[in-house]
Scaffold this motif. Structure first.
Motif, PDB file in Angstrom:
ATOM      1  N   TYR A   6       0.402 -12.444  -3.940  1.00 21.10           N
ATOM      2  CA  TYR A   6       0.407 -11.027  -3.586  1.00 21.10           C
ATOM      3  C   TYR A   6      -0.376 -10.331  -4.697  1.00 21.10           C
ATOM      4  CZ  TYR A   6       4.811 -12.587  -1.276  1.00 21.10           C
ATOM      5  OH  TYR A   6       5.772 -13.259  -0.560  1.00 21.10           O
ATOM      6  N   LEU A   7      -1.543  -9.818  -4.356  1.00 21.69           N
ATOM      7  CA  LEU A   7      -2.381  -9.117  -5.328  1.00 21.69           C
ATOM      8  C   LEU A   7      -2.235  -7.625  -5.103  1.00 21.69           C
ATOM      9  CD1 LEU A   7      -5.907 -10.808  -5.553  1.00 21.69           C
ATOM     10  CD2 LEU A   7      -4.184 -10.589  -7.329  1.00 21.69           C
ATOM     11  N   LEU A   8      -1.824  -6.905  -6.118  1.00 18.86           N
ATOM     12  CA  LEU A   8      -1.567  -5.478  -6.000  1.00 18.86           C
ATOM     13  C   LEU A   8      -2.366  -4.718  -7.054  1.00 18.86           C
ATOM     14  CD1 LEU A   8       0.008  -2.988  -4.957  1.00 18.86           C
ATOM     15  CD2 LEU A   8       1.923  -3.717  -6.420  1.00 18.86           C
ATOM     16  N   ARG A   9      -3.166  -3.765  -6.572  1.00 16.53           N
ATOM     17  CA  ARG A   9      -3.829  -2.848  -7.503  1.00 16.53           C
ATOM     18  C   ARG A   9      -2.902  -1.652  -7.675  1.00 16.53           C
ATOM     19  NH1 ARG A   9      -9.069   1.004  -7.064  1.00 16.53           N
ATOM     20  NH2 ARG A   9      -8.984   1.663  -9.247  1.00 16.53           N
ATOM     21  N   HIS A  10      -2.750  -1.206  -8.899  1.00 14.22           N
ATOM     22  CA  HIS A  10      -1.859  -0.082  -9.198  1.00 14.22           C
ATOM     23  C   HIS A  10      -2.130   1.110  -8.278  1.00 14.22           C
ATOM     24  CE1 HIS A  10      -5.075   2.285 -11.004  1.00 14.22           C
ATOM     25  NE2 HIS A  10      -5.470   1.147 -11.581  1.00 14.22           N
ATOM     26  N   ALA A  11      -1.114   1.932  -8.077  1.00 15.66           N
ATOM     27  CA  ALA A  11      -1.242   3.148  -7.268  1.00 15.66           C
ATOM     28  C   ALA A  11      -2.063   4.194  -8.031  1.00 15.66           C
ATOM     29  CB  ALA A  11       0.142   3.668  -6.902  1.00 15.66           C
ATOM     30  N   HIS A  34       3.438   6.887  -3.112  1.00 18.06           N
ATOM     31  CA  HIS A  34       2.894   5.684  -2.480  1.00 18.06           C
ATOM     32  C   HIS A  34       3.581   4.417  -2.998  1.00 18.06           C
ATOM     33  CE1 HIS A  34       0.148   2.850  -0.704  1.00 18.06           C
ATOM     34  NE2 HIS A  34      -0.045   2.320  -1.895  1.00 18.06           N
ATOM     35  N   ALA A  35       3.845   4.361  -4.295  1.00 13.90           N
ATOM     36  CA  ALA A  35       4.520   3.186  -4.861  1.00 13.90           C
ATOM     37  C   ALA A  35       5.880   2.978  -4.196  1.00 13.90           C
ATOM     38  CB  ALA A  35       4.666   3.329  -6.375  1.00 13.90           C
ATOM     39  N   GLY A  36       6.587   4.057  -3.894  1.00 14.45           N
ATOM     40  CA  GLY A  36       7.865   3.948  -3.194  1.00 14.45           C
ATOM     41  C   GLY A  36       7.704   3.429  -1.776  1.00 14.45           C
ATOM     42  N   LEU A  37       6.691   3.946  -1.044  1.00 12.07           N
ATOM     43  CA  LEU A  37       6.422   3.474   0.320  1.00 12.07           C
ATOM     44  C   LEU A  37       6.009   2.007   0.311  1.00 12.07           C
ATOM     45  CD1 LEU A  37       4.404   6.526   1.724  1.00 12.07           C
ATOM     46  CD2 LEU A  37       6.758   5.865   2.315  1.00 12.07           C
ATOM     47  N   LEU A  38       5.211   1.651  -0.672  1.00 13.35           N
ATOM     48  CA  LEU A  38       4.760   0.268  -0.812  1.00 13.35           C
ATOM     49  C   LEU A  38       5.944  -0.662  -1.066  1.00 13.35           C
ATOM     50  CD1 LEU A  38       2.180  -1.474  -0.965  1.00 13.35           C
ATOM     51  CD2 LEU A  38       2.192  -1.060  -3.415  1.00 13.35           C
ATOM     52  N   ALA A  39       6.858  -0.235  -1.920  1.00 10.02           N
ATOM     53  CA  ALA A  39       8.053  -1.045  -2.203  1.00 10.02           C
ATOM     54  C   ALA A  39       8.875  -1.254  -0.936  1.00 10.02           C
ATOM     55  CB  ALA A  39       8.893  -0.384  -3.292  1.00 10.02           C
ATOM     56  N   PRO A  66       9.285   0.523  -8.432  1.00 10.38           N
ATOM     57  CA  PRO A  66      10.049   0.625  -7.171  1.00 10.38           C
ATOM     58  C   PRO A  66      10.242  -0.727  -6.473  1.00 10.38           C
ATOM     59  CG  PRO A  66       8.285   2.266  -7.229  1.00 10.38           C
ATOM     60  CD  PRO A  66       8.082   1.344  -8.392  1.00 10.38           C
ATOM     61  N   ILE A  67       9.290  -1.641  -6.647  1.00  8.78           N
ATOM     62  CA  ILE A  67       9.437  -2.985  -6.071  1.00  8.78           C
ATOM     63  C   ILE A  67      10.576  -3.717  -6.769  1.00  8.78           C
ATOM     64  CG2 ILE A  67       8.314  -5.238  -5.788  1.00  8.78           C
ATOM     65  CD1 ILE A  67       5.645  -3.674  -5.445  1.00  8.78           C
ATOM     66  N   LEU A  68      10.616  -3.604  -8.085  1.00  7.57           N
ATOM     67  CA  LEU A  68      11.696  -4.253  -8.838  1.00  7.57           C
ATOM     68  C   LEU A  68      13.054  -3.640  -8.510  1.00  7.57           C
ATOM     69  CD1 LEU A  68      10.042  -4.857 -12.321  1.00  7.57           C
ATOM     70  CD2 LEU A  68      10.568  -6.550 -10.550  1.00  7.57           C
ATOM     71  N   SER A  69      13.072  -2.366  -8.140  1.00 12.38           N
ATOM     72  CA  SER A  69      14.355  -1.760  -7.756  1.00 12.38           C
ATOM     73  C   SER A  69      14.866  -2.357  -6.439  1.00 12.38           C
ATOM     74  CB  SER A  69      14.240  -0.239  -7.661  1.00 12.38           C
ATOM     75  OG  SER A  69      13.537   0.152  -6.511  1.00 12.38           O
ATOM     76  N   LYS A  70      13.952  -2.837  -5.590  1.00 13.22           N
ATOM     77  CA  LYS A  70      14.345  -3.496  -4.334  1.00 13.22           C
ATOM     78  C   LYS A  70      14.729  -4.958  -4.578  1.00 13.22           C
ATOM     79  CE  LYS A  70      12.965  -0.172  -1.444  1.00 13.22           C
ATOM     80  NZ  LYS A  70      13.839   0.487  -0.496  1.00 13.22           N
ATOM     81  N   TRP A  71      14.045  -5.594  -5.514  1.00 14.00           N
ATOM     82  CA  TRP A  71      14.259  -7.007  -5.828  1.00 14.00           C
ATOM     83  C   TRP A  71      14.688  -7.135  -7.287  1.00 14.00           C
ATOM     84  CZ3 TRP A  71       8.810  -8.517  -3.652  1.00 14.00           C
ATOM     85  CH2 TRP A  71       8.887  -8.674  -2.253  1.00 14.00           C
ATOM     86  N   LEU A 166      -0.041   3.075   4.954  1.00  7.67           N
ATOM     87  CA  LEU A 166       1.364   3.440   4.756  1.00  7.67           C
ATOM     88  C   LEU A 166       1.628   4.914   5.017  1.00  7.67           C
ATOM     89  CD1 LEU A 166       2.325   1.377   1.611  1.00  7.67           C
ATOM     90  CD2 LEU A 166       3.103   1.051   3.942  1.00  7.67           C
ATOM     91  N   SER A 167       0.598   5.744   4.990  1.00  3.36           N
ATOM     92  CA  SER A 167       0.810   7.176   5.186  1.00  3.36           C
ATOM     93  C   SER A 167       1.207   7.490   6.612  1.00  3.36           C
ATOM     94  CB  SER A 167      -0.442   7.962   4.794  1.00  3.36           C
ATOM     95  OG  SER A 167      -1.529   7.575   5.604  1.00  3.36           O
ATOM     96  N   ASP A 168       1.000   6.535   7.538  1.00  2.00           N
ATOM     97  CA  ASP A 168       1.377   6.741   8.937  1.00  2.00           C
ATOM     98  C   ASP A 168       2.845   6.435   9.187  1.00  2.00           C
ATOM     99  OD1 ASP A 168      -1.290   7.291   9.381  1.00  2.00           O
ATOM    100  OD2 ASP A 168      -1.768   5.269  10.053  1.00  2.00           O
ATOM    101  N   HIS A 169       3.522   5.818   8.218  1.00  2.00           N
ATOM    102  CA  HIS A 169       4.923   5.407   8.440  1.00  2.00           C
ATOM    103  C   HIS A 169       5.878   6.504   8.070  1.00  2.00           C
ATOM    104  CE1 HIS A 169       2.818   1.498   8.155  1.00  2.00           C
ATOM    105  NE2 HIS A 169       3.644   1.221   9.126  1.00  2.00           N
TER     106      HIS A 169
END
Length: 169
Positions: A6-11, A34-39, A66-71, A166-169
């Motif tokens: 999983y390659l992620l470029r910073h928000a 966006h980081a929250g939506l991505l998480a 925010p990803i670490l808060s989920k995992w 993600l902006s459509d969700h």
């Protein structure tokens, strides 16, 4: 057994300033949102990685938080790798190769142009030709059916999720 990166470029961060410290630039309000939506998307659609490698810059850490808060169990398998800030293609390959020696799924959080160049070099030449620079907040999920090999270009792009997606969700 298949392996995944999983390659992620910073928000999106605050604008660059010649008077500021690039390493310490935080995410702007849009980047934080966006980081929250991505998480949310990552936790709903992906298996948790075994290993996380993250540049220690402020904007990459804020994108990952925010990803670490989920995992949260992944806090213990997260490494902040100083050399990922401004990393070359060769260094990113080396870091991935090492991580895949003990992991099936690796999340790497970094910066352009390195992450975009790395993504291009994971895919077969005919697929990479369609690639462009990863915009801020983009995540790519690449599968290797016969394990990661640093220069094989055998990855299969499963997801390329950009901020606008993600902006459509």
């Amino acid at each position: 057994m298949a392996q995944f990166i999983y390659l992620l470029r910073h928000a999106e961060p605050d604008p660059w300033s010649p008077l500021g410290n690039d390493f310490s630039r935080p995410l702007n309000s849009s980047g934080k949102q966006h980081a929250g939506l991505l998480a949310d998307w990552v936790s709903e659609h992906l298996e948790p990685p075994d290993t996380i490698l993250c540049s220690p810059s402020k904007r990459t850490r804020e994108t990952l938080a925010p990803i670490l808060s989920k995992w949260s169990r992944l806090l213990s398998s997260t490494e902040y790798v100083e050399s990922m800030y401004g990393a070359s293609l060769n260094l990113l390959r080396t870091l991935a190769e090492d991580a895949f020696s003990y992991s099936e799924r690796v999340l790497m959080v970094g910066h352009n142009p390195g992450v975009s160049l790395f993504l291009e070099n994971l895919l077969p030449t005919n697929k990479a030709a369609d690639m462009r620079l990863m915009a801020t907040g983009t995540i790519a999920v690449v599968k290797f059916n016969n394990n990661f090999k640093r220069e094989a270009q055998t990855g299969e792009l499963l997801h390329l999720l950009e901020r606008k997606d993600l902006s459509d969700h």
